[in-house]
Design a protein around this motif. Structure first.
Motif, PDB file in Angstrom:
ATOM      1  N   LEU A 162     -13.057  15.984  47.750  1.00 49.40           N
ATOM      2  CA  LEU A 162     -12.886  14.890  46.800  1.00 49.40           C
ATOM      3  C   LEU A 162     -11.723  15.210  45.871  1.00 49.40           C
ATOM      4  O   LEU A 162     -11.494  16.365  45.514  1.00 49.40           O
ATOM      5  CB  LEU A 162     -14.166  14.685  45.994  1.00 49.40           C
ATOM      6  N   ALA A 163     -10.988  14.191  45.468  1.00 51.60           N
ATOM      7  CA  ALA A 163      -9.838  14.380  44.580  1.00 51.60           C
ATOM      8  C   ALA A 163     -10.238  14.979  43.245  1.00 51.60           C
ATOM      9  O   ALA A 163      -9.421  15.571  42.549  1.00 51.60           O
ATOM     10  CB  ALA A 163      -9.115  13.052  44.373  1.00 51.60           C
ATOM     11  N   SER A 164     -11.515  14.884  42.904  1.00 50.40           N
ATOM     12  CA  SER A 164     -12.007  15.420  41.629  1.00 50.40           C
ATOM     13  C   SER A 164     -12.145  16.942  41.649  1.00 50.40           C
ATOM     14  O   SER A 164     -12.438  17.546  40.627  1.00 50.40           O
ATOM     15  CB  SER A 164     -13.365  14.803  41.303  1.00 50.40           C
ATOM     16  N   GLY A 165     -11.966  17.561  42.822  1.00 49.08           N
ATOM     17  CA  GLY A 165     -12.088  19.011  42.917  1.00 49.08           C
ATOM     18  C   GLY A 165     -13.442  19.474  43.415  1.00 49.08           C
ATOM     19  O   GLY A 165     -13.744  20.656  43.374  1.00 49.08           O
ATOM     20  N   VAL A 166     -14.250  18.553  43.899  1.00 47.63           N
ATOM     21  CA  VAL A 166     -15.562  18.891  44.461  1.00 47.63           C
ATOM     22  C   VAL A 166     -15.458  18.778  45.975  1.00 47.63           C
ATOM     23  O   VAL A 166     -14.763  17.908  46.490  1.00 47.63           O
ATOM     24  CB  VAL A 166     -16.650  17.919  43.926  1.00 47.63           C
TER      25      VAL A 166
ATOM     26  N   THR B 146     -22.420  22.086  48.337  1.00 50.25           N
ATOM     27  CA  THR B 146     -21.328  21.511  47.554  1.00 50.25           C
ATOM     28  C   THR B 146     -20.709  22.637  46.741  1.00 50.25           C
ATOM     29  O   THR B 146     -21.321  23.682  46.526  1.00 50.25           O
ATOM     30  CB  THR B 146     -21.814  20.399  46.603  1.00 50.25           C
ATOM     31  N   GLY B 147     -19.493  22.427  46.323  1.00 52.19           N
ATOM     32  CA  GLY B 147     -18.799  23.428  45.525  1.00 52.19           C
ATOM     33  C   GLY B 147     -17.538  22.834  44.948  1.00 52.19           C
ATOM     34  O   GLY B 147     -17.363  21.612  44.929  1.00 52.19           O
ATOM     35  N   THR B 148     -16.649  23.682  44.507  1.00 54.81           N
ATOM     36  CA  THR B 148     -15.398  23.219  43.924  1.00 54.81           C
ATOM     37  C   THR B 148     -14.218  23.731  44.739  1.00 54.81           C
ATOM     38  O   THR B 148     -14.307  24.760  45.410  1.00 54.81           O
ATOM     39  CB  THR B 148     -15.247  23.687  42.464  1.00 54.81           C
ATOM     40  N   TRP B 149     -13.129  23.001  44.663  1.00 55.85           N
ATOM     41  CA  TRP B 149     -11.890  23.400  45.318  1.00 55.85           C
ATOM     42  C   TRP B 149     -10.723  23.021  44.434  1.00 55.85           C
ATOM     43  O   TRP B 149     -10.822  22.159  43.566  1.00 55.85           O
ATOM     44  CB  TRP B 149     -11.774  22.773  46.716  1.00 55.85           C
TER      45      TRP B 149
ATOM     46  N   ILE C 224      -5.267  26.099  49.549  1.00 55.41           N
ATOM     47  CA  ILE C 224      -6.514  25.520  49.055  1.00 55.41           C
ATOM     48  C   ILE C 224      -7.439  26.661  48.662  1.00 55.41           C
ATOM     49  O   ILE C 224      -7.656  27.583  49.452  1.00 55.41           O
ATOM     50  CB  ILE C 224      -7.184  24.631  50.127  1.00 55.41           C
ATOM     51  N   ILE C 225      -7.972  26.617  47.457  1.00 58.02           N
ATOM     52  CA  ILE C 225      -8.864  27.655  46.947  1.00 58.02           C
ATOM     53  C   ILE C 225     -10.233  27.016  46.739  1.00 58.02           C
ATOM     54  O   ILE C 225     -10.348  25.960  46.123  1.00 58.02           O
ATOM     55  CB  ILE C 225      -8.341  28.216  45.621  1.00 58.02           C
ATOM     56  N   SER C 226     -11.273  27.647  47.296  1.00 62.71           N
ATOM     57  CA  SER C 226     -12.625  27.114  47.086  1.00 62.71           C
ATOM     58  C   SER C 226     -13.553  28.245  46.673  1.00 62.71           C
ATOM     59  O   SER C 226     -13.270  29.416  46.896  1.00 62.71           O
ATOM     60  CB  SER C 226     -13.151  26.444  48.356  1.00 62.71           C
ATOM     61  N   ASP C 227     -14.679  27.864  46.054  1.00 59.13           N
ATOM     62  CA  ASP C 227     -15.625  28.876  45.603  1.00 59.13           C
ATOM     63  C   ASP C 227     -16.525  29.363  46.722  1.00 59.13           C
ATOM     64  O   ASP C 227     -16.538  28.925  47.801  1.00 59.13           O
ATOM     65  CB  ASP C 227     -16.489  28.342  44.453  1.00 59.13           C
TER      66      ASP C 227
END
Length: 114
Positions: free
Chosen positions: A80-84, A101-104, A111-114
């Motif tokens: 999602l463009a919101s960073g989720v 679910t998480g953040t990116w 691309i960095i994700s948790d």
């Protein structure tokens, strides 16, 4: 006996052929769409088709996809463009579920994700 190759029939055939042959030409000035390297440009749903790893830039590339459990290989990832991000199970389900679910975020072209 009637002549089927009258001028009006010939003109109709030629006119129809011209329409069909010229209506599908591509615009030479048309450029293909460019993927914007922004969070909104990359947002969308993805499925993993390959995972490769290199320890260093000069290292040999390794295929990591076989190391991922089969029930996770067919999952879809929605950025999602919101960073989720949302990982959804598709096809073969894991037990326990691998949906999460998480953040990116985006740093340059990484691309960095948790």
């Amino acid at each position: 006996m009637r002549n089927f190759l009258s001028p009006s029939v010939i003109l109709t055939v030629v006119y129809t052929a011209v329409i069909f042959l010229t209506s599908c030409q591509k615009d030479p000035d048309e450029t293909p769409p460019v993927c914007q390297k922004t969070m909104s440009g990359l947002s969308g749903t993805y499925t993993m088709v390959s995972m490769r790893y290199k320890q260093t830039p000069s290292s040999a590339e390794q295929d990591w996809l076989p190391l991922i459990p089969a029930c996770e290989r067919d999952n879809s990832f929605k950025l999602l463009a919101s960073g989720v991000y949302e990982e959804t199970e598709a096809g073969l389900a894991c037990s326990p579920s691998s949906a999460e679910t998480g953040t990116w975020s985006l740093s340059g072209t990484t691309i960095i994700s948790d």
